[in-house]
Every structure is written in C-alpha cells, then in structure tokens.
Design an enzyme around this catalytic site. Structure first.
Site, mmCIF file in Angstrom:
data_model
loop_
_atom_site.group_PDB
_atom_site.id
_atom_site.type_symbol
_atom_site.label_atom_id
_atom_site.label_comp_id
_atom_site.label_asym_id
_atom_site.label_seq_id
_atom_site.Cartn_x
_atom_site.Cartn_y
_atom_site.Cartn_z
ATOM 1 N N GLU A 114 46.683 6.204 28.764
ATOM 2 C CA GLU A 114 46.818 6.416 27.329
ATOM 3 C C GLU A 114 45.464 6.409 26.630
ATOM 4 O O GLU A 114 44.533 5.714 27.039
ATOM 5 C CB GLU A 114 47.736 5.340 26.736
ATOM 6 C CG GLU A 114 49.157 5.531 27.232
ATOM 7 C CD GLU A 114 50.161 4.543 26.660
ATOM 8 O OE1 GLU A 114 51.338 4.878 26.657
ATOM 9 O OE2 GLU A 114 49.763 3.454 26.224
ATOM 10 N N CYS B 116 39.785 5.393 21.313
ATOM 11 C CA CYS B 116 39.825 4.327 22.317
ATOM 12 C C CYS B 116 40.248 4.971 23.642
ATOM 13 O O CYS B 116 41.357 5.505 23.744
ATOM 14 C CB CYS B 116 40.841 3.294 21.836
ATOM 15 S SG CYS B 116 41.109 1.987 23.008
ATOM 16 N N CYS C 26 44.578 -1.665 35.727
ATOM 17 C CA CYS C 26 43.408 -2.539 35.739
ATOM 18 C C CYS C 26 43.650 -3.661 36.741
ATOM 19 O O CYS C 26 44.766 -4.173 36.854
ATOM 20 C CB CYS C 26 43.153 -3.134 34.358
ATOM 21 S SG CYS C 26 41.610 -4.078 34.293
ATOM 22 N N CYS D 233 44.060 -10.059 33.404
ATOM 23 C CA CYS D 233 44.031 -10.966 32.249
ATOM 24 C C CYS D 233 45.478 -11.276 31.861
ATOM 25 O O CYS D 233 46.313 -10.370 31.753
ATOM 26 C CB CYS D 233 43.279 -10.330 31.083
ATOM 27 S SG CYS D 233 41.569 -9.922 31.522
ATOM 28 N N CYS E 156 47.459 -9.487 28.870
ATOM 29 C CA CYS E 156 47.245 -8.040 28.718
ATOM 30 C C CYS E 156 48.385 -7.228 29.320
ATOM 31 O O CYS E 156 48.767 -7.434 30.474
ATOM 32 C CB CYS E 156 45.920 -7.659 29.373
ATOM 33 S SG CYS E 156 45.652 -5.889 29.433
ATOM 34 N N GLY F 143 41.869 -0.339 31.747
ATOM 35 C CA GLY F 143 40.830 -0.464 32.759
ATOM 36 C C GLY F 143 39.642 -1.305 32.356
ATOM 37 O O GLY F 143 39.410 -1.573 31.172
ATOM 38 N N SER G 162 33.381 -2.102 26.493
ATOM 39 C CA SER G 162 33.984 -3.434 26.393
ATOM 40 C C SER G 162 34.318 -3.935 27.797
ATOM 41 O O SER G 162 35.046 -3.279 28.538
ATOM 42 C CB SER G 162 35.254 -3.340 25.550
ATOM 43 O OG SER G 162 35.903 -4.581 25.551
ATOM 44 N N LEU H 82 36.032 -12.275 25.408
ATOM 45 C CA LEU H 82 35.750 -13.686 25.673
ATOM 46 C C LEU H 82 37.054 -14.499 25.728
ATOM 47 O O LEU H 82 37.373 -15.103 26.742
ATOM 48 C CB LEU H 82 34.801 -14.229 24.596
ATOM 49 C CG LEU H 82 34.205 -15.595 24.856
ATOM 50 C CD1 LEU H 82 33.410 -15.639 26.144
ATOM 51 C CD2 LEU H 82 33.329 -16.038 23.677
ATOM 52 N N HIS H 83 37.768 -14.533 24.636
ATOM 53 C CA HIS H 83 39.135 -15.071 24.554
ATOM 54 C C HIS H 83 39.298 -16.570 24.777
ATOM 55 O O HIS H 83 40.402 -17.093 24.631
ATOM 56 C CB HIS H 83 40.083 -14.325 25.505
ATOM 57 C CG HIS H 83 40.075 -12.849 25.314
ATOM 58 N ND1 HIS H 83 40.225 -12.257 24.081
ATOM 59 C CD2 HIS H 83 39.907 -11.828 26.189
ATOM 60 C CE1 HIS H 83 40.168 -10.939 24.216
ATOM 61 N NE2 HIS H 83 39.962 -10.655 25.477
ATOM 62 N N CYS I 101 44.927 -2.837 21.149
ATOM 63 C CA CYS I 101 44.143 -3.208 22.316
ATOM 64 C C CYS I 101 44.960 -4.118 23.241
ATOM 65 O O CYS I 101 45.636 -5.025 22.788
ATOM 66 C CB CYS I 101 42.921 -3.960 21.823
ATOM 67 S SG CYS I 101 41.806 -4.417 23.104
HETATM 68 S S1 SF4 Z 1 42.217 -7.083 29.019
HETATM 69 FE FE1 SF4 Z 1 40.985 -5.367 29.778
HETATM 70 S S2 SF4 Z 1 39.986 -6.192 31.654
HETATM 71 FE FE2 SF4 Z 1 41.697 -7.599 31.175
HETATM 72 S S3 SF4 Z 1 43.409 -6.793 32.411
HETATM 73 FE FE3 SF4 Z 1 43.550 -5.858 30.350
HETATM 74 S S4 SF4 Z 1 42.511 -3.871 30.553
HETATM 75 FE FE4 SF4 Z 1 41.880 -5.173 32.292
#
Ligand code: SF4
Length: 367
Positions: free
Chosen positions: A95, A108, A115, A119, A122, A163, A195, A218-219, A337
């Site tokens: 996408e 974007c 990926c 994370c 995500c 990704g 990023s 960072l998170h 995001c």
């Molecule tokens: S936040 Fe970014 S690096 Fe982390 S799993 Fe999702 S797409 Fe991958």
C-alpha cells in the site's frame, strides 16, 4: 532473465547513462532526455517521446520498458487522504498513501512486502515478511501517484509505509537518488524522510552515502520496554541507536532527527516515561512526534486518552524537548502509519508455524 527488458524506473541517473552508453551506444544526454520524459512528464511510452530520434526509440523499446505496479484498489478518505493497494506480483500487494495538507502533499511509500521487524503494535508486522521491493517498484509508487494525482503536488516522500527501509538498503538508496535528482523528482533532502526502527550499522552506512532526513521509531524511553515494543532493540539498544543518530546529524549537517513515539494506553504513556525521554533527548538535535495509536483487529493495545497525550507532550516541552502531536489522517480508510495492510504471503513462518525471532529472520539484504 536473459532478454528481459530493463525497467528504467530502476536506474538512477548514473546507471541510466551507463545503460544507454553500453546497450545503445548513446551519449549521456540521451539519458537526461529520458529522465525528463519519465519523471517530469510522466511518460511510460517511448513512442510519445517525440524529441528522441525514431531509431533510438525503436532500439530502446527492444531493450527497455517503463513498468509500474498495477492499482488493484483505491480508497479516498473524507479528509482527502488517498490509499492505493498495488499488485506486486501474482500474490503480493503493498500500500501507498497520499496525505494532502494545506502547505504540502506527502506520499508515504513502502520498501518491502510486509516487514520482518515484528514491532508488537504494528499492523504490517502481523502479516510477516515476504520480500524486498526492487528499486523500480519503490520509484514506481511515486510515478503512479504522480499520474493519479494529476495537479495535486507531491512535496514530500516518506518511507513510512510497509517495511523497514534500511533492511532493503541496496534498493532504497538508489530510489532515493532518483527522488533527489533534479531530473528525477527534484526534492530537497529535507523533503525525503527515511524512517527506521533502528538498524544501527545501516544508519552509519547511510551517513556516508546519502543525505536525507532521518526519522526513528523510538516508542519507548528505556530498553526494557523497547525490547518488547520494537524487538530490534535487543540487538541495538537505545544508547547505541542514539549515538548512531547523533553521528548521522553531524555527518549530514542535518537539523534534527525526528523520533516517532506511538502513544499506547497504560504502556508507554506515563509521566515517568516522558521524563525518561526528556533525559535522553534534552540538548540533542531531536524532535519528538507523538502518534495517537490507531487500533486494528487483533491488537492488544489501546490508544492513549487525549488528556494523557497532552500531558506527555507538556512534560517534554517543559523539560526542553520539542514534542508535537501528529494529527491522525485517513482514519476511516486505515491509512495511518503502522496500519498499512497490503497482501503478504509470510515467508518467515517455519514449518511448524512458529515464527523465527525478528533478528534471525531479517531479510538477507541487511548489511
Ligand atoms: S513499525 Fe515499521 S519496522 Fe516495525 S514492524 Fe511495522 S513496518 Fe516494520
């Protein structure tokens, strides 16, 4: 494959010049003419390139092509955000999202199908990883968006789609060269943002080779929490990551690194977290972007209440760290995001159905 025509979207200027010289015996200015047609005028058909000699065009069409991904679906949000699902091959889809704002238009883009970084908050990560996108597939997203948007301008490109771009370093960097090239998309280095979740060796490599804005997911303000949210942290902990970031800014003469921080209710949004963050970033070339979490099916996280996000921002600002809250866009089409879904056949699943650890299953191209 022998005899396959080369997709010119995959060749930044120096490679295109070499290609026309070696394959067609043409001078470098032919490559520059081609770039103007491809990127300025959005041409995909050599026959339309009327200031190129007929012979040259015929030769070109035998050895080259301009191929873009196919759009399989488009959604337009109430706020004007547009999301395209693009077919990458028979099975895989990615996408790409366009976010219009009064003073800018941000595209974007994705760098991989899925990926491998895993994370925990995500949506992309839930689908696993299939493969890296090629240079042409990365540049093709921008080419397509230009075609679809017509008059609407793309002023910024961000690698915040599917990704981890630094895990596909060898294809992402040539694509960025075309974004920055004055005969490509002619964007300034501040308007192309890479990023990353924190692949430290590649940040050092990038500092030597390419000059774009850097954003870091960072998170979390400490290793214990970040290990849980962003598992690459177990390999490259926060102190190591921040040292790489400051080095990048020194090398690139950049203004600041943008740190993204998704606000997860009761997880990383407490006042003590804001104070820990302020300690890490105070006096450094850093900006924090607080992102209200967008929920997706199956997630165990919740968005922090607005009051908690405001308080978090205020603690940071009061402690000398610039922090802003990202306005959520495209909520109604899941375009935010970390929400890009695509269509991914996970190649990281082992036979018994258990996933390998994120670091072990990072794609082979990681350097
Ligand atoms: S936040 Fe970014 S690096 Fe982390 S799993 Fe999702 S797409 Fe991958």
């Amino acid at each position: 494959m022998a005899g396959e025509r080369v997709n010119l979207l995959g060749l930044p200027r120096a490679e295109l010049e070499a290609f026309v010289a070696t394959r067609l015996g043409a001078k470098p200015f032919r490559a520059r003419q081609l770039m103007k047609w491809i990127y300025r005028r959005g041409a995909a058909d050599f026959a339309a390139m009327t200031d190129l000699a007929q012979d040259f065009r015929s030769q070109l069409s035998e050895v080259a092509r301009i191929a873009v991904p196919e759009i399989v679906a488009e959604q337009v949000s109430n706020d004007g955000t547009r999301k395209w699902m693009l077919r990458m091959d028979e099975v895989q889809g990615i996408e790409t999202v366009y976010i219009p704002e009064p003073d800018r238009g941000t595209l974007c883009i994705s760098s991989q199908v899925g990926c491998a970084m895993d994370c925990s908050f995500c949506s992309t990560a839930q689908q696993g990883f299939n493969r890296n996108l090629s240079v042409a597939e990365i540049v093709g997203q921008v080419w397509l968006a230009h075609r679809e948007l017509g008059e609407a301008r793309i002023t910024n490109i961000v690698f915040m789609g599917m990704g981890e771009p630094l895990a596909n370093y060898r294809n992402v960097v040539p694509a960025m060269r075309t974004f920055l090239d004055d005969l490509g998309y002619d964007l300034s280095r501040r308007r192309v943002t890479l990023s990353t979740s924190g692949l430290v060796p590649q940040i050092y490599k990038l500092a030597e080779e390419c000059n774009v804005a850097l954003a870091v997911s960072l998170h979390a303000p400490n290793d214990e929490l970040r290990n849980e949210l962003v598992p690459i942290n177990r390999k490259h902990p926060i102190a190591e990551l921040l040292t790489a970031c400051w080095h990048y800014i020194d090398m690139q003469n950049g203004r600041s690194v943008t740190f993204e921080y998704v606000m997860l209710d009761g997880v990383n949004d407490k006042p003590e977290h804001a104070r820990q963050l302020a300690k890490l970033l105070k006096g450094r070339p850093a900006k924090l972007n607080l992102i209200p979490f967008n929920m997706f099916p199956g997630t165990r996280y919740r968005r922090s209440p607005a009051a908690a996000i405001l308080k978090f921002r205020d603690i940071l600002n009061d402690n000398g760290v610039i922090a802003t809250i990202r306005r959520t866009r495209g909520d109604d089409i899941d375009a935010a995001c970390g929400q890009l879904a695509g269509r991914v056949t996970d190649r990281t699943l082992v036979r018994l159905g258990t996933k390998l650890t994120p670091v072990a299953r990072a794609p082979a191209e990681v350097r």
